[in-house]
Design a protein around this motif. Structure first.
Motif: not given
Length: 296
Positions: A123-132, A159-171
């Protein structure tokens, strides 16, 4: 989807009738066997036998409607998932991502786990995974006579949702739903300092911890926090927790099963079935979109 669902309406009526018939049989069996056993033998075993027979008949009569409910779910979820470019897995194995949820303190440790309803997409160039997930802990107790008893206790179901974004978080930023007097539970294992939110409404609703105070406030805008509450309402969940670390957003919320076909007392082609499913998808998409907007 509608023609496929409408074609199974006859199956729904027949399956529902079978369930209702065997429910009546089950009640009668419970009354006759249970009551008769008690009157004849004055022993509670007769009551247990009657209840077991009644439940067995009900379960037997419900097999067809349970099978149809699963088939109905697939008739809706699979084409909708395909339309959005997602892959749906009804009964996946253990997702590797669940270990990330554990390491970040979003779910407790478990001894036994089961997973279902996995969505894999972008979604919006961000891979994600959703599962119960249904996580259970084995607990053993010993009575005064030295006898041990082992039980399985649910420590997380939701429910668990993980999404990966192109820009990483610093902290690392962690968000916990405020639990009032039980807030100390959220702090267990949390090393990051407390982050004070600028909006007093969300300050009351959430406990936030972060290693980078500026980044945490950048991520947790009022709009994004409203999306979190919106997802919680849509999922009818509680104890929402999420974390932002590396290039990932991970969210866990305890709640009922999602992506279900709905009541089988409604017509197969009732539009409400698809509408409810789309609401579930929309809540996931809106949350990912909100974060993507912040990072671009």
């Amino acid at each position: 989807i509608q023609p496929q669902l409408a074609a199974r309406e006859g199956d729904r009526v027949a399956a529902l009738k079978k369930q209702q018939t065997f429910t009546i049989y089950g009640v009668l069996a419970a009354i006759v066997l249970g009551g008769g056993g008690w009157l004849l033998f004055q022993n509670p075993f007769g009551l247990f036998a009657g209840l077991a027979a009644g439940f067995g008949l009900y379960a037997w009569g419900s097999q067809a409607i349970s099978k149809l409910k699963t088939e109905t779910k697939l008739m809706i979820v699979e084409p909708v998932s395909s339309e959005f470019g997602m892959r749906f897995v009804l009964a996946p194995g253990e997702p590797p991502e669940i270990q990330r949820f554990l390491s970040l303190g979003l779910v407790p440790r478990w001894d036994r786990a089961s997973f279902e309803d996995m969505l894999i997409g972008e979604r919006s160039n961000s891979p994600f995974q959703f599962f119960e997930a249904h996580l259970e802990e084995r607990r053993t107790t010993t009575d005064s006579k030295g006898r041990t008893r082992t039980t399985w206790v649910t420590v997380f179901r939701g429910q668990c949702l993980s999404a990966r974004f192109p820009k990483a978080f610093k902290g690392v930023t962690k968000v916990y739903r405020d639990m009032g007097a039980l807030n100390f539970l959220a702090k267990l294992g949390v090393r990051e300092p407390r982050v004070r939110l600028e909006d007093p409404v969300f300050e009351k609703a959430f406990e936030v911890y972060g290693s980078d105070q500026i980044e945490a406030r950048f991520i947790l805008t009022p709009d994004f926090m409203e999306r979190l509450l919106g997802m919680e309402r849509t999922f009818q969940g509680k104890q929402l927790r999420c974390a932002f670390a590396g290039g990932e957003m991970l969210l866990a919320v305890a709640g009922k099963n999602l992506l279900e076909a709905g009541s089988m007392n409604r017509r197969m082609d009732d539009l409400g079935r698809v509408r409810e499913m789309l609401h579930d998808f929309a809540a996931i998409f809106l949350l990912i979109d909100a974060m993507c907007q912040r990072l671009t």
